[in-house]
Design a protein around this motif. Structure first.
Motif, short mmCIF file in Angstrom:
data_model
loop_
_atom_site.label_atom_id
_atom_site.label_comp_id
_atom_site.label_asym_id
_atom_site.label_seq_id
_atom_site.Cartn_x
_atom_site.Cartn_y
_atom_site.Cartn_z
N ARG A 175 4.20 10.49 -6.43
CA ARG A 175 5.28 10.92 -7.34
C ARG A 175 4.69 11.41 -8.67
O ARG A 175 5.10 12.43 -9.20
N LYS A 176 3.72 10.66 -9.18
CA LYS A 176 3.08 11.04 -10.44
C LYS A 176 2.32 12.35 -10.28
O LYS A 176 2.40 13.24 -11.13
N LYS A 177 1.57 12.50 -9.18
CA LYS A 177 0.84 13.73 -8.93
C LYS A 177 1.77 14.93 -8.80
O LYS A 177 1.49 16.01 -9.32
N ARG A 178 2.92 14.73 -8.12
CA ARG A 178 3.88 15.82 -7.99
C ARG A 178 4.46 16.20 -9.33
O ARG A 178 4.60 17.37 -9.67
N GLN A 179 4.80 15.19 -10.12
CA GLN A 179 5.35 15.44 -11.45
C GLN A 179 4.35 16.24 -12.29
O GLN A 179 4.74 17.19 -12.99
N MET A 180 3.09 15.89 -12.22
CA MET A 180 2.06 16.61 -12.97
C MET A 180 1.88 18.03 -12.46
O MET A 180 1.72 18.97 -13.24
N ALA A 181 1.92 18.21 -11.14
CA ALA A 181 1.77 19.54 -10.55
C ALA A 181 2.94 20.44 -10.93
O ALA A 181 2.76 21.62 -11.26
N LYS B 298 0.82 -1.21 0.00
CA LYS B 298 0.00 0.00 0.00
C LYS B 298 0.86 1.27 0.00
O LYS B 298 0.60 2.21 -0.75
N ALA B 299 1.90 1.30 0.83
CA ALA B 299 2.79 2.46 0.89
C ALA B 299 3.54 2.64 -0.43
O ALA B 299 3.72 3.77 -0.89
N LEU B 300 3.98 1.55 -1.03
CA LEU B 300 4.67 1.64 -2.32
C LEU B 300 3.75 2.17 -3.41
O LEU B 300 4.17 2.97 -4.25
N GLU B 301 2.50 1.74 -3.40
CA GLU B 301 1.53 2.24 -4.38
C GLU B 301 1.25 3.73 -4.17
O GLU B 301 1.16 4.49 -5.13
N LEU B 302 1.12 4.14 -2.90
CA LEU B 302 0.92 5.56 -2.60
C LEU B 302 2.13 6.38 -3.05
O LEU B 302 1.97 7.48 -3.57
#
Length: 89
Positions: free
Chosen positions: A42-48, A33-37
């Protein structure tokens, strides 16, 4: 708070979450679960960051954000201490 400030705040929130997940994974390295989060944030930060750069220019906040090649683009913009994200621009 203007859009630029809200976007910076969102990036800072994601940075905090990523840091906390890294600490958690130090003691729980097999937590799926932590690895998936971690991947999700990371993806959300990259997009932001991509959205921020599209609208406001280069975003450099950590060593991970520094370009591996080329010039230091932040030299051409405001210095880091001149970037008050709470101000209206």
């Amino acid at each position: 708070m203007n859009n630029k400030a809200m976007l910076r705040k969102k990036i800072h929130e994601l940075d905090f979450a990523l840091h906390e997940l890294n600490l958690y994974l130090d003691t729980h390295p097999t937590s799926v679960k932590a690895l998936e989060l971690l991947k999700e944030y990371r993806k959300k930060r990259q997009m932001a960051v991509a959205l921020f750069e599209q609208q406001y220019g280069v975003y450099i906040n950590t060593a991970c954000d520094v370009p591996a090649e080329g010039c230091w683009k932040w030299l051409k913009g405001p210095w880091p201490w001149e970037n008050n994200f709470m101000e209206e621009n």
